[in-house]
Design a protein around this motif. Structure first.
Motif, PDB file in Angstrom:
ATOM      1  N   PRO A  13       0.855  -1.190   0.000  1.00  0.00           N
ATOM      2  CA  PRO A  13       0.000   0.000   0.000  1.00  0.00           C
ATOM      3  C   PRO A  13       0.892   1.241   0.000  1.00  0.00           C
ATOM      4  O   PRO A  13       2.011   1.188   0.500  1.00  0.00           O
ATOM      5  N   SER A  15       2.836   4.156   1.155  1.00  0.00           N
ATOM      6  CA  SER A  15       3.302   4.427   2.509  1.00  0.00           C
ATOM      7  C   SER A  15       4.020   5.766   2.511  1.00  0.00           C
ATOM      8  O   SER A  15       4.873   6.013   1.660  1.00  0.00           O
ATOM      9  N   GLY A 116       5.598   3.442  -3.105  1.00  0.00           N
ATOM     10  CA  GLY A 116       4.870   2.182  -3.247  1.00  0.00           C
ATOM     11  C   GLY A 116       5.667   1.250  -4.143  1.00  0.00           C
ATOM     12  O   GLY A 116       6.419   1.695  -5.017  1.00  0.00           O
TER      13      GLY A 116
END
Length: 125
Positions: A13, A15, A116
């Motif tokens: 995901p 971050s 990502g």
């Protein structure tokens, strides 16, 4: 990649962190399960303000060691909707720790910096 059988997808995901002036933050830290390997095939990154592109630097590390080709990523290399496809995938073996860090070289301003990764888990044929 021909030597690998895909056993699952990897899509970190997005971050991000607010990285203080002259500070570093770990954005991704994941250990690859034993008995499998991870191939990173795509990379993307982003910042909270256009000015951060001039001072933000990303690094990809395995077991704390910077990968030479990925030790100072600064130029724009894709976003979440159109990630940069790596010419050579990054292999992370089972048990190894994959990390992506961000450094903010600005001496006065805190910036939001993110990253990502995409790829797949697999094992040798």
């Amino acid at each position: 990649m021909k030597d690998f059988i895909r056993t699952g997808g990897f899509n970190s995901p997005p971050s991000s962190a607010n990285v203080a002036a002259l500070g570093t933050a770990t954005l991704i830290s994941t250990r690859v399960p034993d008995g499998t390997s991870l191939l990173i095939t795509e990379f993307y990154h982003y910042v909270s303000d256009i000015g951060a592109w001039l001072v933000a630097k990303w690094k990809i590390k395995i077991n704390g060691v910077e990968l030479p080709a990925w030790a100072s990523i600064q130029n724009f290399m894709g976003d979440a909707s159109n990630p940069y496809k790596l010419d050579e995938p990054i292999l992370v073996r089972g048990g190894d720790l994959l990390e992506v860090t961000a450094y903010n070289a600005d001496p006065a301003i805190t910036y939001g910096i993110g990253v990502g990764l995409k790829g797949f888990y697999g094992r040798k044929r």
